[in-house]
Motif scaffolding. Structure first.
Motif, PDB file in Angstrom:
ATOM      1  N   PHE A 162       0.917  -1.331   0.044  1.00 47.15           N
ATOM      2  CA  PHE A 162       0.069  -0.036   0.215  1.00 47.15           C
ATOM      3  C   PHE A 162       0.899   1.457   0.091  1.00 47.15           C
ATOM      4  CE2 PHE A 162      -3.304  -2.966   1.597  1.00 47.15           C
ATOM      5  CZ  PHE A 162      -4.133  -2.648   0.678  1.00 47.15           C
ATOM      6  N   LYS A 163       1.943   1.186   0.636  1.00 48.10           N
ATOM      7  CA  LYS A 163       2.738   2.328   0.785  1.00 48.10           C
ATOM      8  C   LYS A 163       3.671   2.584  -0.456  1.00 48.10           C
ATOM      9  CE  LYS A 163       3.519   2.169   5.429  1.00 48.10           C
ATOM     10  NZ  LYS A 163       4.551   2.214   6.821  1.00 48.10           N
ATOM     11  N   LYS A 208       0.014   8.362  -4.938  1.00 49.68           N
ATOM     12  CA  LYS A 208       0.957   8.992  -4.122  1.00 49.68           C
ATOM     13  C   LYS A 208       0.073   9.917  -3.366  1.00 49.68           C
ATOM     14  CE  LYS A 208       5.110   8.480  -6.857  1.00 49.68           C
ATOM     15  NZ  LYS A 208       6.070   9.367  -7.705  1.00 49.68           N
ATOM     16  N   LYS A 209      -0.719  10.792  -3.953  1.00 48.77           N
ATOM     17  CA  LYS A 209      -1.446  11.787  -3.239  1.00 48.77           C
ATOM     18  C   LYS A 209      -2.257  11.224  -1.998  1.00 48.77           C
ATOM     19  CE  LYS A 209      -5.167  15.256  -3.711  1.00 48.77           C
ATOM     20  NZ  LYS A 209      -6.593  15.648  -4.146  1.00 48.77           N
ATOM     21  N   LEU A 210      -3.134  10.007  -2.335  1.00 45.80           N
ATOM     22  CA  LEU A 210      -3.761   9.349  -1.096  1.00 45.80           C
ATOM     23  C   LEU A 210      -2.447   8.945  -0.171  1.00 45.80           C
ATOM     24  CD1 LEU A 210      -5.948   6.772  -2.724  1.00 45.80           C
ATOM     25  CD2 LEU A 210      -6.639   8.652  -1.177  1.00 45.80           C
ATOM     26  N   ASN A 211      -1.540   8.428  -0.337  1.00 48.61           N
ATOM     27  CA  ASN A 211      -0.377   7.994   0.582  1.00 48.61           C
ATOM     28  C   ASN A 211       0.104   9.278   1.449  1.00 48.61           C
ATOM     29  OD1 ASN A 211      -0.645   5.182  -0.151  1.00 48.61           O
ATOM     30  ND2 ASN A 211       1.120   5.301  -1.629  1.00 48.61           N
ATOM     31  N   LYS A 212       0.229  10.397   0.817  1.00 46.47           N
ATOM     32  CA  LYS A 212       0.699  11.521   1.456  1.00 46.47           C
ATOM     33  C   LYS A 212      -0.212  12.155   2.438  1.00 46.47           C
ATOM     34  CE  LYS A 212       3.927  13.233  -2.085  1.00 46.47           C
ATOM     35  NZ  LYS A 212       4.352  14.052  -3.051  1.00 46.47           N
ATOM     36  N   LYS A 236      -2.326  11.468   9.039  1.00 47.06           N
ATOM     37  CA  LYS A 236      -3.560  11.009   9.812  1.00 47.06           C
ATOM     38  C   LYS A 236      -3.161   9.771  10.820  1.00 47.06           C
ATOM     39  CE  LYS A 236      -7.106  12.074   6.092  1.00 47.06           C
ATOM     40  NZ  LYS A 236      -8.122  11.638   5.280  1.00 47.06           N
ATOM     41  N   PHE A 237      -2.369   8.844  10.206  1.00 46.89           N
ATOM     42  CA  PHE A 237      -2.087   7.789  11.056  1.00 46.89           C
ATOM     43  C   PHE A 237      -1.146   8.254  12.172  1.00 46.89           C
ATOM     44  CE2 PHE A 237      -2.821   4.759   7.535  1.00 46.89           C
ATOM     45  CZ  PHE A 237      -3.454   3.707   8.393  1.00 46.89           C
ATOM     46  N   ARG A 238      -0.419   9.413  12.057  1.00 42.96           N
ATOM     47  CA  ARG A 238       0.498   9.909  13.025  1.00 42.96           C
ATOM     48  C   ARG A 238      -0.353  10.599  14.120  1.00 42.96           C
ATOM     49  NH1 ARG A 238       4.022  10.436   8.726  1.00 42.96           N
ATOM     50  NH2 ARG A 238       3.285  12.314   7.918  1.00 42.96           N
ATOM     51  N   ALA A 239      -1.415  11.237  13.619  1.00 41.87           N
ATOM     52  CA  ALA A 239      -2.288  11.869  14.599  1.00 41.87           C
ATOM     53  C   ALA A 239      -2.917  11.025  15.444  1.00 41.87           C
ATOM     54  CB  ALA A 239      -3.436  12.819  13.625  1.00 41.87           C
ATOM     55  N   ILE A 240      -3.398   9.875  15.019  1.00 33.04           N
ATOM     56  CA  ILE A 240      -3.926   8.980  15.660  1.00 33.04           C
ATOM     57  C   ILE A 240      -2.885   8.368  16.699  1.00 33.04           C
ATOM     58  CG2 ILE A 240      -5.065   6.515  15.916  1.00 33.04           C
ATOM     59  CD1 ILE A 240      -6.222   7.360  13.155  1.00 33.04           C
ATOM     60  N   GLY A 241      -1.743   8.055  16.251  1.00 37.96           N
ATOM     61  CA  GLY A 241      -0.691   7.496  17.250  1.00 37.96           C
ATOM     62  C   GLY A 241      -0.168   8.469  18.368  1.00 37.96           C
ATOM     63  N   ARG A 242      -0.335   9.873  17.903  1.00 41.90           N
ATOM     64  CA  ARG A 242      -0.199  10.928  19.127  1.00 41.90           C
ATOM     65  C   ARG A 242      -1.247  11.068  19.809  1.00 41.90           C
ATOM     66  NH1 ARG A 242       2.752  14.478  14.607  1.00 41.90           N
ATOM     67  NH2 ARG A 242       4.778  13.274  14.478  1.00 41.90           N
ATOM     68  N   SER A 243      -2.567  10.670  19.676  1.00 39.92           N
ATOM     69  CA  SER A 243      -3.455  11.146  20.537  1.00 39.92           C
ATOM     70  C   SER A 243      -3.608  10.398  21.877  1.00 39.92           C
ATOM     71  CB  SER A 243      -4.871  10.674  19.566  1.00 39.92           C
ATOM     72  OG  SER A 243      -4.874   9.339  19.718  1.00 39.92           O
TER      73      SER A 243
END
Length: 179
Positions: free
Chosen positions: A27-28, A47-51, A56-63
């Motif tokens: 997927f990446k 590429k746009k989707l991946n960027k 979003k994943f990082r934001a969930i991880g930092r929540s």
């Protein structure tokens, strides 16, 4: 001492070698995949989707959410991402994907992995309980102290087992896992 150091070096080497997975995360890096014969437009869209999905994943991880809820949100986001990529691919490309990487249906495969994870965690919990219980029973403590420690250990084991089962059942009810 030399054997311990050698064992640590060997285990580190194995860990590093295992981390270098030749089966890249499709997927990446789908845009560089030669199997799917992607057009320039498809590559740009992916590429746009991946960027967009990375932050979003990082934001969930930092929540500040509890671990289980973070996992739920990350899985939901991953399934959305997968669906968006599927929408970009043609029918032939989806068939090529499934031939080369396995099914592209939402959640398929993920559910089995997660169920196996819960089963493994329950098995590990039981094995740890049995080992700790045996250690207590083989100790030089008095009979009453041994009995109290085993009872306490058993209560902890039951609580943790119940927590894992409830977590697994909640995942089944939410549709993330199947029975």
């Amino acid at each position: 001492m030399k054997k311990v150091i050698l064992a640590l070096v060997a285990s580190a080497f194995v860990s590093f070698a295992y981390a270098q997975d030749v089966n890249f995360d499709s997927f990446k890096r789908i845009e560089s995949d030669k199997v799917l014969n992607l057009s320039a437009d498809q590559i740009a869209k992916i590429k746009k989707l991946n960027k967009e999905v990375g932050p979003k994943f990082r934001a969930i991880g930092r929540s500040n959410l509890p671990g289980y809820e973070k996992g739920q949100k990350k899985r939901a986001l991953a399934l959305e991402h997968k669906a968006a990529i599927r929408a970009i691919l043609s029918e032939n490309q989806i068939k090529a994907w499934e031939t080369h990487y396995g099914s592209m249906n939402n959640g398929e495969g993920l559910r089995g992995i997660m169920k196996d994870d819960y089963d493994n965690r329950l098995d590990q919990l039981e094995a740890k309980f049995e080992k700790d219980k045996e250690t207590i029973e083989n100790s030089s403590l008095s009979k009453d102290v041994k009995k109290d420690k085993v009872r306490s250990l058993k209560n902890q084991y039951k609580q943790e087992k119940e927590r894992l089962k409830n977590e697994r059942d909640a995942a089944i009810r939410s549709g993330v896992l199947e029975k």
